[in-house]
Design a protein around this motif. Structure first.
Motif, short mmCIF file in Angstrom:
data_model
loop_
_atom_site.label_atom_id
_atom_site.label_comp_id
_atom_site.label_asym_id
_atom_site.label_seq_id
_atom_site.Cartn_x
_atom_site.Cartn_y
_atom_site.Cartn_z
N ILE A 167 0.84 -1.20 0.00
CA ILE A 167 0.00 0.00 0.00
C ILE A 167 0.87 1.25 0.00
O ILE A 167 0.64 2.20 -0.76
N GLY A 168 1.90 1.25 0.85
CA GLY A 168 2.79 2.41 0.92
C GLY A 168 3.52 2.66 -0.38
O GLY A 168 3.67 3.81 -0.81
N LEU A 169 3.99 1.59 -1.01
CA LEU A 169 4.70 1.75 -2.28
C LEU A 169 3.76 2.21 -3.39
O LEU A 169 4.16 2.96 -4.28
N GLY A 170 2.51 1.77 -3.34
CA GLY A 170 1.53 2.26 -4.31
C GLY A 170 1.30 3.76 -4.17
O GLY A 170 1.23 4.49 -5.17
N VAL A 171 1.21 4.21 -2.92
CA VAL A 171 1.06 5.65 -2.67
C VAL A 171 2.30 6.40 -3.15
O VAL A 171 2.20 7.48 -3.75
N LEU A 172 3.48 5.84 -2.89
CA LEU A 172 4.72 6.47 -3.33
C LEU A 172 4.79 6.55 -4.85
O LEU A 172 5.22 7.56 -5.43
N LEU A 173 4.38 5.48 -5.52
CA LEU A 173 4.35 5.47 -6.98
C LEU A 173 3.44 6.55 -7.52
O LEU A 173 3.80 7.31 -8.43
N VAL A 207 -2.57 3.59 -6.55
CA VAL A 207 -3.11 3.50 -5.19
C VAL A 207 -4.15 2.39 -5.08
O VAL A 207 -4.17 1.63 -4.11
N VAL A 208 -5.00 2.28 -6.10
CA VAL A 208 -6.14 1.35 -6.03
C VAL A 208 -5.69 -0.11 -6.11
O VAL A 208 -6.17 -0.95 -5.34
N VAL A 209 -4.77 -0.43 -7.03
CA VAL A 209 -4.40 -1.83 -7.25
C VAL A 209 -3.86 -2.50 -5.99
O VAL A 209 -4.35 -3.58 -5.60
N PRO A 210 -2.87 -1.93 -5.28
CA PRO A 210 -2.38 -2.62 -4.08
C PRO A 210 -3.44 -2.73 -2.98
O PRO A 210 -3.50 -3.75 -2.29
N LEU A 226 -2.58 -8.48 -7.83
CA LEU A 226 -1.52 -7.49 -7.75
C LEU A 226 -0.53 -7.63 -8.89
O LEU A 226 -0.10 -6.63 -9.49
N ALA A 227 -0.16 -8.86 -9.22
CA ALA A 227 0.81 -9.09 -10.30
C ALA A 227 0.29 -8.56 -11.63
O ALA A 227 1.01 -7.88 -12.37
N ALA A 228 -0.97 -8.86 -11.96
CA ALA A 228 -1.53 -8.38 -13.22
C ALA A 228 -1.70 -6.87 -13.21
O ALA A 228 -1.46 -6.20 -14.22
N GLY A 229 -2.08 -6.33 -12.06
CA GLY A 229 -2.22 -4.88 -11.97
C GLY A 229 -0.89 -4.17 -12.13
O GLY A 229 -0.81 -3.10 -12.76
N LEU A 230 0.19 -4.76 -11.61
CA LEU A 230 1.51 -4.16 -11.76
C LEU A 230 1.97 -4.16 -13.21
O LEU A 230 2.69 -3.25 -13.64
N ALA A 231 1.56 -5.17 -13.98
CA ALA A 231 1.89 -5.18 -15.41
C ALA A 231 1.27 -3.96 -16.10
O ALA A 231 1.90 -3.33 -16.94
N GLY A 232 0.03 -3.66 -15.72
CA GLY A 232 -0.60 -2.46 -16.27
C GLY A 232 0.11 -1.19 -15.85
O GLY A 232 0.29 -0.26 -16.66
N LEU A 233 0.54 -1.11 -14.60
CA LEU A 233 1.26 0.06 -14.12
C LEU A 233 2.60 0.21 -14.84
O LEU A 233 3.05 1.32 -15.12
N ALA A 234 3.25 -0.91 -15.14
CA ALA A 234 4.49 -0.86 -15.91
C ALA A 234 4.22 -0.27 -17.29
O ALA A 234 5.03 0.49 -17.83
N LEU A 264 10.18 -1.94 -6.52
CA LEU A 264 10.02 -2.42 -5.14
C LEU A 264 8.68 -3.13 -4.96
O LEU A 264 8.58 -4.10 -4.19
N LEU A 265 7.65 -2.66 -5.66
CA LEU A 265 6.34 -3.32 -5.59
C LEU A 265 6.41 -4.73 -6.18
O LEU A 265 5.78 -5.66 -5.67
N VAL A 266 7.16 -4.87 -7.26
CA VAL A 266 7.33 -6.20 -7.85
C VAL A 266 8.02 -7.13 -6.84
O VAL A 266 7.60 -8.28 -6.66
N ILE A 267 9.07 -6.64 -6.20
CA ILE A 267 9.78 -7.45 -5.20
C ILE A 267 8.85 -7.79 -4.05
O ILE A 267 8.82 -8.93 -3.55
N ASP A 268 8.07 -6.81 -3.61
CA ASP A 268 7.14 -7.03 -2.51
C ASP A 268 6.07 -8.05 -2.87
O ASP A 268 5.64 -8.85 -2.03
N THR A 269 5.65 -8.05 -4.14
CA THR A 269 4.67 -9.04 -4.59
C THR A 269 5.23 -10.45 -4.50
O THR A 269 4.52 -11.40 -4.12
N VAL A 270 6.51 -10.60 -4.83
CA VAL A 270 7.17 -11.90 -4.70
C VAL A 270 7.20 -12.33 -3.24
O VAL A 270 6.94 -13.50 -2.92
N VAL A 271 7.49 -11.38 -2.35
CA VAL A 271 7.51 -11.69 -0.92
C VAL A 271 6.13 -12.12 -0.45
O VAL A 271 5.96 -13.10 0.30
#
Length: 282
Positions: A167-173, A207-210, A226-234, A264-271
């Protein structure tokens, strides 16, 4: 197979067909394709189309149609909201400008050819239909997940540092893109106005995706969303970067923040997904 899930899978694949068909067609007038008129958007559309195709196929395959496919497709639907809002906004803006131009031309006793329509062509129609299909497919996929008692889809409180970090990284993004828009407007207010939708809509999606992903349970479903949403953000990085290409005096600090936050969001998704297998379906 759940008929709602099957419909979602077919619709996602159909959306990809629309997108591929619209790529080489003229987007506006008879002069510009999507890549020429809206630089960078072709990469976003291509990335979402690829994810939609994958998610659609997985939604139809027996081994993954119960959970993995619909979960990924839900994330694709979220990602497609960016493009849908952008294309609908473009249509509304050009229609309004066209109507205003027609009114002024009428007062002047003239009817200018260029004021008779938006100039949007078949390429625009196909990519708009693609995004409508993807968003609807994502909504149907969410319904399919909800209807499947074996999945046990629900919502709950945010638990764990990794979820809060998402959530925090989404806000930062999102903040990075807004900061970059502010810097761009200080140097080129017209350019900022033309490209503001990329940064604002991208920030909202970031903000919404995470938030949606981390409140969904079970956790593997949220991770797939989250993974699919991050692809869109990329993919959003492409039009936002294209908007900055002709401004060498900018610091690009906001865009750098956005890129770092996305990585960092991608890494966090793996975690988040660690020890949460989503391959074998119930």
């Amino acid at each position: 197979m759940d008929p709602v899930g099957g419909f979602a899978g077919v619709l996602a694949i159909a959306g990809t067909v629309f997108a591929v068909a619209g790529w080489p067609l003229k987007y506006r007038w008879d002069s510009y394709t999507l890549a020429e008129y809206r630089p960078g958007m072709e990469y976003y559309v291509g990335l979402v189309a690829a994810c939609a195709l994958l998610a659609g196929v997985l939604t139809l395959v027996p081994r993954t149609r119960a959970r993995t496919g619909p979960a990924l497709l839900t994330g694709v639907g979220l990602a497609a909201l960016f493009g849908l809002a952008r294309f609908v906004g473009e249509s509304v803006t050009l229609s309004t400008a066209s109507a205003a131009g027609y009114t002024l031309a009428g007062f002047a006793g003239e009817r200018a050819a260029e004021s008779s329509g938006t100039g949007l062509n078949a390429g625009f129609t196909f990519v708009l239909l693609a995004h409508l299909a993807w968003v609807l497919a994502g909504a149907c996929a969410l319904v399919a997940l909800r209807r499947n008692p074996a999945v046990g889809l629900g919502t709950g409180p945010v638990r764990g540092w990794a979820a809060w970090a998402a959530i925090g990284l989404g806000v930062l993004l999102g903040a990075g893109w807004i900061a970059q828009l502010v810097e761009l407007s200080a140097y080129d207010s017209d350019g900022a106005g033309r490209n503001a939708a990329y940064f604002v809509l991208g920030a909202l999606l970031a903000v919404v995706v995470p938030v949606v992903a981390v409140v969904l349970s079970p956790r593997p479903v949220g991770c797939a969303v989250l993974a699919a949403g991050l692809a869109g953000l990329a993919g959003v990085l492409a039009p936002t970067s294209a908007a900055l290409e002709d401004h060498s005096s900018l610091t690009y600090a906001g865009q750098v923040i956005a890129i770092v936050a996305l990585v960092l969001l991608v890494i966090d998704t793996v975690v988040l997904s660690r020890n949460q297998p989503i391959g074998r379906q119930p």
